[in-house]
Design a protein around this motif. Structure first.
Motif, short mmCIF file in Angstrom:
data_model
loop_
_atom_site.label_atom_id
_atom_site.label_comp_id
_atom_site.label_asym_id
_atom_site.label_seq_id
_atom_site.Cartn_x
_atom_site.Cartn_y
_atom_site.Cartn_z
N VAL A 133 0.82 -1.21 0.00
CA VAL A 133 0.00 0.00 0.00
C VAL A 133 0.85 1.27 0.00
O VAL A 133 0.53 2.25 -0.69
N ILE A 134 1.94 1.29 0.75
CA ILE A 134 2.56 2.55 1.17
C ILE A 134 3.60 3.15 0.24
O ILE A 134 3.91 4.34 0.35
N ASP A 215 7.87 9.18 6.89
CA ASP A 215 6.63 9.49 6.17
C ASP A 215 5.37 9.27 7.02
O ASP A 215 4.26 9.53 6.56
N GLY A 216 5.53 8.76 8.25
CA GLY A 216 4.38 8.54 9.11
C GLY A 216 3.53 7.35 8.71
O GLY A 216 2.31 7.34 8.96
N ASN A 251 5.87 6.53 15.31
CA ASN A 251 6.01 7.89 14.77
C ASN A 251 6.60 8.87 15.77
O ASN A 251 6.40 10.08 15.67
N CYS A 252 7.35 8.32 16.76
CA CYS A 252 8.09 9.20 17.66
C CYS A 252 9.43 8.54 17.99
O CYS A 252 9.59 7.32 17.83
N HIS A 253 10.36 9.35 18.44
CA HIS A 253 11.72 8.87 18.68
C HIS A 253 11.77 7.72 19.69
O HIS A 253 12.48 6.73 19.49
N ASP A 254 11.00 7.83 20.75
CA ASP A 254 11.03 6.80 21.80
C ASP A 254 10.61 5.44 21.26
O ASP A 254 11.22 4.42 21.57
N ARG A 284 0.22 9.26 8.52
CA ARG A 284 -0.29 9.46 7.17
C ARG A 284 -0.91 8.20 6.60
O ARG A 284 -0.92 7.98 5.39
N ILE A 285 -1.42 7.36 7.46
CA ILE A 285 -2.02 6.10 7.02
C ILE A 285 -3.23 5.82 7.89
O ILE A 285 -3.22 6.10 9.09
#
Length: 312
Positions: A133-134, A215-216, A251-254, A284-285
């Motif tokens: 999909v991505i 890209d999330g 979607n975050c550093h941790d 973004r998904i």
């Protein structure tokens, strides 16, 4: 949600192919718990793999079935009303490379053709991947989230040697083309990265992980959740088309650091950057279609699978 009597009716025999892998064997286990009779089609393992799965031995039937041997597929499907198909790479070709797409496409074609030739089959649940999909050139400029309506660009994937994405995209497209041509009722599940005890840095899904993260669209799914997803789309008579399936996004550093530690536990930890840790990359998904379907689904287990991975 399908009626409660669905999996207790006379049409309660299903085939899981390939049941050799973690998802397949887990599906067998949960389907037995829900009262199904299961044809477990395996390539590499025998009955010992399923020892203790079901006290009623007549509920579980083992078939040694090769997705490249059409007749062995037909044997496993005989008498089944449903099929759960997930691809397991051949033991002599475990690594995804340029040739794997041909292998996976051929396997998908054989299984769907066999389903079309088996009159008792009412529904096929086809396991695909979010990597189908991505990967698109325009993914960063789109005004809306990626979802199950989108397909990865095979030319882009080939350019960046994203072999897993190519294989999953071409195999799923082959399955859909054949299903529509033969009138097979098929639903696909485009799963995120499966988080289980076998996860390693060598997992082919991770090719392009940095770009997915930026890209999330770097999504993951727990084994329990993915098993429930397969059974839900099979039992719910309203299910159709493709479903993006994930229950977490990195979607975050941790979260990225936690995953990196799981993949490479021997690597020294990097010093924490407080600014980095606070940054959240926009998702973004979307899996809204799937979440809507799952609202009324009730798993039949009670703590059936122990979580094998670190929670985020």
């Amino acid at each position: 949600m399908a009626p409660a009597s669905f999996h207790q009716s006379s049409k309660n025999t299903v085939c899981v192919m390939d049941a050799s892998g973690k998802l397949g064997s887990s599906l067998v286990q949960q389907l037995l718990r829900r009262g199904y009779t299961v044809h477990a089609a395996v390539q590499y393992h025998g009955e010992t793999q399923f020892s203790g799965f079901c006290s009623e031995s007549n509920k579980l039937k083992i078939f040694h079935s090769d997705p490249f041997d059409y007749h062995s597929i037909i044997d496993a499907l005989r008498g089944c009303s449903g099929v759960f198909y997930t691809f397991e790479p051949p033991q002599d070709q475990l690594n995804y490379d340029e040739s794997m797409a041909d292998v996976e496409v051929r396997a998908a074609h054989n299984v769907l053709e066999a389903c079309a030739q088996t009159e008792t089959i009412d529904k096929v649940v086809f396991t695909s991947s979010a990597t189908a999909v991505i990967w698109r050139e325009d993914r960063n400029s789109m005004d809306f989230d990626l979802d199950e309506r989108h397909w990865s660009d095979v030319n882009l994937c080939r350019k960046f040697k994203l072999w897993h994405a190519i294989s999953k995209t071409l195999a799923e497209k082959t399955a859909w083309a054949l299903a529509m041509d033969r009138g097979v009722n098929m639903v696909s599940i485009n799963a995120g990265l499966l988080m289980d005890s076998d996860l390693s840095i060598k997992n082919p899904y991770l090719n392009g992980a940095a770009e997915m993260y930026e890209d999330g669209v770097f999504v993951t799914v727990d084994l329990n959740f993915l098993v429930d997803a397969h059974i839900c789309v099979y039992e719910d008579v309203s299910s159709y088309g493709r479903y993006l399936c994930f229950n977490h996004i990195i979607n975050c550093h941790d979260d990225a650091v936690k995953l990196a530690r799981q993949l490479t536990p021997s690597t020294p930890s990097l010093p924490q950057n407080s600014d980095q840790g606070m940054k959240i990359i926009q998702q973004r998904i979307s899996n809204k279609k799937f979440n809507k379907l799952m609202v009324d689904f009730e798993p039949s287990r009670v703590d059936f699978f122990q979580s094998e991975t670190q929670s985020y």
